[in-house]
Design an enzyme around this catalytic site. Structure first.
Site, PDB file in Angstrom:
ATOM      1  N   CYS A 194     -10.072  -5.172   0.539  1.00  0.00           N
ATOM      2  CA  CYS A 194     -11.184  -4.215   0.562  1.00  0.00           C
ATOM      3  C   CYS A 194     -12.085  -4.475  -0.648  1.00  0.00           C
ATOM      4  O   CYS A 194     -11.726  -5.226  -1.564  1.00  0.00           O
ATOM      5  CB  CYS A 194     -10.661  -2.780   0.567  1.00  0.00           C
ATOM      6  SG  CYS A 194     -10.096  -2.202  -1.046  1.00  0.00           S
ATOM      7  N   CYS A 224     -10.562  -3.776  -4.078  1.00  0.00           N
ATOM      8  CA  CYS A 224      -9.546  -4.754  -4.488  1.00  0.00           C
ATOM      9  C   CYS A 224     -10.189  -6.073  -4.890  1.00  0.00           C
ATOM     10  O   CYS A 224      -9.668  -6.777  -5.764  1.00  0.00           O
ATOM     11  CB  CYS A 224      -8.513  -4.945  -3.382  1.00  0.00           C
ATOM     12  SG  CYS A 224      -7.402  -3.532  -3.266  1.00  0.00           S
ATOM     13  N   GLU A 250       0.240   5.143   0.719  1.00  0.00           N
ATOM     14  CA  GLU A 250      -0.690   6.178   1.172  1.00  0.00           C
ATOM     15  C   GLU A 250      -0.220   7.550   0.710  1.00  0.00           C
ATOM     16  O   GLU A 250       0.913   7.732   0.241  1.00  0.00           O
ATOM     17  CB  GLU A 250      -0.839   6.087   2.690  1.00  0.00           C
ATOM     18  CG  GLU A 250      -1.447   4.750   3.098  1.00  0.00           C
ATOM     19  CD  GLU A 250      -1.671   4.605   4.592  1.00  0.00           C
ATOM     20  OE1 GLU A 250      -1.205   5.461   5.373  1.00  0.00           O
ATOM     21  OE2 GLU A 250      -2.332   3.617   4.978  1.00  0.00           O
ATOM     22  N   GLU A 261      -2.871  -4.782  -3.083  1.00  0.00           N
ATOM     23  CA  GLU A 261      -3.342  -5.629  -4.179  1.00  0.00           C
ATOM     24  C   GLU A 261      -3.309  -4.857  -5.497  1.00  0.00           C
ATOM     25  O   GLU A 261      -2.947  -5.391  -6.550  1.00  0.00           O
ATOM     26  CB  GLU A 261      -4.774  -6.112  -3.918  1.00  0.00           C
ATOM     27  CG  GLU A 261      -4.927  -6.963  -2.669  1.00  0.00           C
ATOM     28  CD  GLU A 261      -5.239  -6.148  -1.416  1.00  0.00           C
ATOM     29  OE1 GLU A 261      -4.734  -5.010  -1.287  1.00  0.00           O
ATOM     30  OE2 GLU A 261      -5.983  -6.654  -0.572  1.00  0.00           O
ATOM     31  N   ASN A 274       0.840  -1.196   0.000  1.00  0.00           N
ATOM     32  CA  ASN A 274       0.000   0.000   0.000  1.00  0.00           C
ATOM     33  C   ASN A 274       0.877   1.248   0.000  1.00  0.00           C
ATOM     34  O   ASN A 274       1.959   1.283   0.597  1.00  0.00           O
ATOM     35  CB  ASN A 274      -1.011  -0.011   1.155  1.00  0.00           C
ATOM     36  CG  ASN A 274      -0.430  -0.259   2.518  1.00  0.00           C
ATOM     37  OD1 ASN A 274       0.597  -0.910   2.671  1.00  0.00           O
ATOM     38  ND2 ASN A 274      -1.072   0.275   3.539  1.00  0.00           N
ATOM     39  N   CYS A 321      -3.956   0.510  -2.566  1.00  0.00           N
ATOM     40  CA  CYS A 321      -3.830  -0.729  -1.796  1.00  0.00           C
ATOM     41  C   CYS A 321      -2.711  -1.623  -2.342  1.00  0.00           C
ATOM     42  O   CYS A 321      -2.310  -1.509  -3.510  1.00  0.00           O
ATOM     43  CB  CYS A 321      -5.134  -1.510  -1.846  1.00  0.00           C
ATOM     44  SG  CYS A 321      -6.459  -0.820  -0.831  1.00  0.00           S
TER      45      CYS A 321
HETATM   46  N1  THU Z   1      -5.206  -1.775   2.532  1.00  0.00           N
HETATM   47  C1  THU Z   1      -4.629  -2.542   1.556  1.00  0.00           C
HETATM   48  O1  THU Z   1      -3.525  -2.244   1.086  1.00  0.00           O
HETATM   49  N2  THU Z   1      -5.318  -3.621   1.121  1.00  0.00           N
HETATM   50  C2  THU Z   1      -6.526  -4.005   1.590  1.00  0.00           C
HETATM   51  O2  THU Z   1      -7.176  -4.852   1.002  1.00  0.00           O
HETATM   52  C3  THU Z   1      -7.023  -3.406   2.823  1.00  0.00           C
HETATM   53  C4  THU Z   1      -6.518  -2.024   3.076  1.00  0.00           C
HETATM   54  C5  THU Z   1      -4.484  -0.585   2.994  1.00  0.00           C
HETATM   55  C6  THU Z   1      -5.069   0.711   2.494  1.00  0.00           C
HETATM   56  C7  THU Z   1      -4.570   1.683   3.539  1.00  0.00           C
HETATM   57  O3  THU Z   1      -3.278   2.127   3.153  1.00  0.00           O
HETATM   58  C8  THU Z   1      -4.455   0.850   4.801  1.00  0.00           C
HETATM   59  O4  THU Z   1      -4.495  -0.510   4.387  1.00  0.00           O
HETATM   60  C9  THU Z   1      -5.554   1.100   5.812  1.00  0.00           C
HETATM   61  O5  THU Z   1      -6.801   1.016   5.215  1.00  0.00           O
END
Ligand code: THU
Length: 130
Positions: A83, A86, A41, A52, A39, A50
């Protein structure tokens, strides 16, 4: 390298200063190649991506479009579920029987199929009359 090892390793590179929640993802394609993502941010929160999504982007950039197996890992109390967005991204490149292993750093794993993660998914076939 196993998908677990690949996902664990790339998770370390996650840029997650806002949530503090690092995620790693690894995909294997039918030919055996492995693509990873973490991920990323952003100070403008909705611009974050994310793990994925990163792995899928790496796969597509390499010229591949079929996911045979996927693995997602985070330091969560229970195996981390992808999520909603994804799940839809996985459906674009993975059949319903493809397994996605959800994992924790502690070693807990839950294996799910793409069809379980997103039943009734919208796909290209729903646009067949257009
Ligand atoms: N996140 C992912 O990278 N993948 C997921 O399927 C769940 C959430 C990340 C997004 C964000 O940077 C952090 O987790 C908190 O939501």
């Amino acid at each position: 390298m196993s998908l677990r090892e690949a996902a664990r390793a790339v998770r370390e590179n996650a840029h997650a200063p806002y949530s503090g929640f690092k995620v790693g993802a690894a995909l294997r394609t039918p030919g055996g190649a492995v693509y990873v993502g973490c991920n990323v941010e952003n100070a403008a929160y909705p611009e974050g991506t994310c793990a994925e999504a990163g792995a899928i982007a790496a796969m597509v950039a390499a010229g591949e479009t079929v996911i045979a197996e996927a693995y997602v890992i985070a330091d969560s109390p229970d195996p981390v579920p992808p999520c909603g967005g994804c799940r839809q991204k996985l459906v674009e490149f993975a059949g319903g029987e493809v397994t996605v292993t959800l994992a924790t750093l502690d070693g807990a794993e839950r294996v799910m199929r793409v069809g379980e993660l997103l039943p009734g998914a919208f796909t290209r076939t729903h646009m067949d009359r257009n």
